[in-house]
Every structure is written in C-alpha cells, then in structure tokens.
Motif scaffolding. Structure first.
Motif, PDB file in Angstrom:
ATOM      1  N   GLU A 107      28.235  63.672  31.671  1.00 50.03           N
ATOM      2  CA  GLU A 107      28.969  63.816  30.678  1.00 50.03           C
ATOM      3  C   GLU A 107      29.190  64.642  29.698  1.00 50.03           C
ATOM      4  O   GLU A 107      27.668  65.410  28.905  1.00 50.03           O
ATOM      5  N   ALA A 108      30.083  65.476  29.234  1.00 51.12           N
ATOM      6  CA  ALA A 108      30.290  66.873  28.140  1.00 51.12           C
ATOM      7  C   ALA A 108      30.811  66.142  27.070  1.00 51.12           C
ATOM      8  O   ALA A 108      31.572  65.501  26.687  1.00 51.12           O
ATOM      9  N   VAL A 109      29.819  65.807  25.899  1.00 51.29           N
ATOM     10  CA  VAL A 109      30.211  65.698  24.541  1.00 51.29           C
ATOM     11  C   VAL A 109      30.481  66.913  23.512  1.00 51.29           C
ATOM     12  O   VAL A 109      30.259  68.057  23.351  1.00 51.29           O
ATOM     13  N   VAL A 110      31.711  66.218  24.042  1.00 50.15           N
ATOM     14  CA  VAL A 110      33.021  67.464  22.412  1.00 50.15           C
ATOM     15  C   VAL A 110      32.639  66.733  21.362  1.00 50.15           C
ATOM     16  O   VAL A 110      32.763  66.497  21.151  1.00 50.15           O
ATOM     17  N   ALA A 111      32.533  68.276  20.425  1.00 48.26           N
ATOM     18  CA  ALA A 111      32.557  67.908  18.884  1.00 48.26           C
ATOM     19  C   ALA A 111      34.179  67.002  18.899  1.00 48.26           C
ATOM     20  O   ALA A 111      35.718  67.447  18.788  1.00 48.26           O
ATOM     21  N   LEU A 112      34.786  66.332  17.657  1.00 53.24           N
ATOM     22  CA  LEU A 112      35.712  65.529  17.529  1.00 53.24           C
ATOM     23  C   LEU A 112      35.578  66.298  16.176  1.00 53.24           C
ATOM     24  O   LEU A 112      35.556  66.182  14.888  1.00 53.24           O
ATOM     25  N   ASP A 113      37.189  65.608  15.784  1.00 54.43           N
ATOM     26  CA  ASP A 113      37.517  65.834  13.978  1.00 54.43           C
ATOM     27  C   ASP A 113      36.900  65.002  13.004  1.00 54.43           C
ATOM     28  O   ASP A 113      36.104  63.784  13.709  1.00 54.43           O
ATOM     29  N   GLY A 114      36.736  65.687  12.171  1.00 54.37           N
ATOM     30  CA  GLY A 114      36.323  64.740  10.816  1.00 54.37           C
ATOM     31  C   GLY A 114      34.903  65.792  10.521  1.00 54.37           C
ATOM     32  O   GLY A 114      35.176  67.185  10.616  1.00 54.37           O
ATOM     33  N   GLU A 115      33.782  64.862  10.272  1.00 53.84           N
ATOM     34  CA  GLU A 115      33.015  65.675   9.704  1.00 53.84           C
ATOM     35  C   GLU A 115      32.029  66.451  10.577  1.00 53.84           C
ATOM     36  O   GLU A 115      32.407  66.338  11.957  1.00 53.84           O
ATOM     37  N   PRO A 116      31.671  68.152  10.539  1.00 59.67           N
ATOM     38  CA  PRO A 116      31.109  68.954  11.298  1.00 59.67           C
ATOM     39  C   PRO A 116      30.149  68.126  12.324  1.00 59.67           C
ATOM     40  O   PRO A 116      29.082  66.854  11.553  1.00 59.67           O
ATOM     41  N   PRO A 117      29.860  68.200  13.432  1.00 60.96           N
ATOM     42  CA  PRO A 117      28.601  68.009  13.834  1.00 60.96           C
ATOM     43  C   PRO A 117      27.301  68.430  13.710  1.00 60.96           C
ATOM     44  O   PRO A 117      27.401  69.578  13.576  1.00 60.96           O
TER      45      PRO A 117
END
Length: 328
Positions: A259-269
């Motif tokens: 799995e490559a975890v990608v940044a989502l919309d919303g709060e910064p990771p």
C-alpha cells in the motif's frame, strides 16, 4: 513528525564542460561501444536538489570511462531546477513547475491545446524522451528528503527485482508500483511492462542513495553506477575505476509494497512518531498517524515502512509506503 534535517554537507558539483552534452540535447552525453550490446541510460538530477547522481556522472566523465559494448547515455535531467539549488532551502529546487518524475507513462499532457500550456518539466521530458525510449537498461539516481538507509526501487517486474538481487547492494530492495500522482521514469514504456515481450531485455532500477545532503550518498551513487554498468555488459568489471566500490552488505532484504498511503483532503497528514525508512512494526493495528483527520494503522504484523515523509504533503502525494518481505 521528523527532527530537523541534518546539515547539508554535499556541495553542488560544478558541471562545467559537462553541462552541454554531446548530443544536441543539453545535459545529455552518448558514447558508442565497439561491439553490439545493450543501450544503457543513466539519469541524474531528475530532481534538482538530488546531487549525488550528478556527482556520479561527473566522476564517470572525468575518468574517461567508455562502453566496450552497446551504447551508454548519461543525462543531467532537470538543469533548470538544479540552477536554483540553495543548500539552505534545498527543497525549493526539487522542481520548478511540477515533479519531473511524475510526467512519464502515457504522457496524455502532450495533447495539443492543454490548458495553461506545458510546464518546464514537461518540456524537458519531451527533450529526454527519445533517449528514454531507445534505452534497454535504466539506472535512475536519486536521494531522499530525510536520513535513511540507501535502497533500490525496482518496480514489480521480476526481471528488475532479479537484477537488484544480482547487484547485492544496497541492503534494502523495495518492489513497488509507483505513485498515484503520476508515472515515474522508472515505470515508463517497456520498463513498466509486467510481462516480458519476445526479445525484450529491459531492466530499470531507481536508487535512493541516502539523505540529499550527506556525503556518503555520493559514494553510494558512484558505487551503484559502476556495478550497474558492469552488470549490463556495457563495461567489464575490471574497467570500474579504483575506489568506486563499497563493501556489499552481508544480507539484502527484498520488500513488496502492499500500500502506498497518499495524502487526503482535509487536515494535513501527520505521523504518530518520527518513523524512518526500514523501520519494522511488529504488530498489526499500530497507529502510524492521521491522514485527512482520520487515524491510519499498520495492516499486518511485520510491516516495514518505506520513505515516510509529510514534508510538503499535498492531496495525492505519497506520504509512506507499507511493505512486507518477499522470500528469497
């Protein structure tokens, strides 16, 4: 969450006479061997702040190393970004308009009339494209945002994983499918094909040589360059200049990214801890951090983290890869 990066000790190389190239494409050099053999391409400065590969190409050019068989092409790729390099703000020169290592593959942006015109990196990709498409073997030299052990990104192709095992170094090999944000050069065209076509002898390895600013990253790049050229048959092992080779690690670990975890919309990771490349998390369900305001965890026991970074994170950007062992 990461401590401040260490001091940036690796100076920018003086490209001097090597900047122009000898092909009509700025920064691209090509040398023909005296016998039939593979077309080999070695790329550096795909990101303008990743200096170790440029040092390796300069070392080769200054040593006068030339192919015995096939042809060898060397490319200093993102020269415009490199010209903006400042060790005090090294992340600002990664690229100018967009990441040059996300514009390959189908390259649909070449369609005429695209809104806003082409970026600096897209125009440079078009200059480099003929050299990429004629090459059989690719060595793409990179470095990392944060300190960590050198590693090979081999792609998922068994032939490239086998080559990484054959080289025997660095100690960490990571088989992954790339980025959701765009196609890497390593995955372009024939290099990214899973099945071996009749007569297809392609191999492609992306080497992360360590932290951008550490001196050993230059040594790793030079070592990998010599080993790769010898493995390709372009040169003989005896041709590798004295002092280029580093000790081979006693054990090499090969991982597959699940799995490559990608940044989502919303709060910064953000991460729950300052994780590092190669860190193995023993227990499934361990909290890794928060992405888009939601917690995310290790999906299985023995999960190894690869290149965790939330620096300059934006939606769609990979922030960490989760990987498990591939048996030898």
């Amino acid at each position: 969450m990461h401590d401040a990066p260490p001091a940036f000790e690796l100076p920018a190389p003086d490209l001097g006479p090597w900047r122009a190239g000898n092909t009509g494409t700025p920064g691209v050099w090509r040398f023909d061997g005296g016998e039939p053999g593979r077309e080999v391409l070695v790329t550096a400065l795909v990101h303008g702040n990743e200096l170790c590969g440029a040092w390796a190409l300069v070392a080769l050019l200054e040593a006068g190393l030339r192919p015995r068989r096939g042809a060898l092409t060397l490319a200093f790729c993102n020269l415009v970004a490199f010209d903006r390099f400042d060790p005090a703000h090294f992340e600002r020169s990664r690229f100018v308009d967009q990441d040059l290592n996300r514009v390959w593959g189908r390259m649909d942006w070449r369609i005429a009339g695209a809104p806003g015109g082409r970026s600096i990196e897209q125009r440079r990709a078009l200059e480099l494209l003929p050299w990429a498409e004629r090459a059989d073997w690719l060595l793409d030299l990179h470095s990392m945002h944060h300190p960590g052990p050198p590693l090979v990104l081999s792609g998922l192709q068994p032939r490239s994983i086998a080559l990484a095992r054959e080289l025997g170094t660095p100690a960490l090999v990571v088989a992954d499918a790339g980025h959701a944000e765009g196609c890497r050069l390593r995955d372009h065209g024939r290099w990214g094909a899973m099945a071996d076509a009749p007569g297809d002898d392609t191999r492609a390895l992306l080497i992360e040589c360590g932290f951008h600013g550490e001196l050993p990253a230059r040594d790793v790049a030079i070592d990998m360059l010599g080993r790769f050229l010898a493995a390709s048959g372009c040169i003989d092992a005896a041709d590798v200049p004295a002092g280029w080779q580093r000790p081979v690690p006693a054990v090499q670990q090969v991982l597959e990214v699940t799995e490559a975890v990608v940044a989502l919309d919303g709060e910064p990771p953000r991460f729950a801890e300052p994780w590092s490349t190669g860190q193995r998390i023993a227990t499934a369900g361990t909290l890794l951090g928060w992405n888009g305001g939601r917690p995310f965890h290790t999906p299985y026991d023995g999960c190894t983290l690869v290149m965790p970074s939330v620096q300059q994170a934006r939606p769609g950007l990979t922030i960490v890869r989760l990987a498990r062992d591939i048996p030898a």
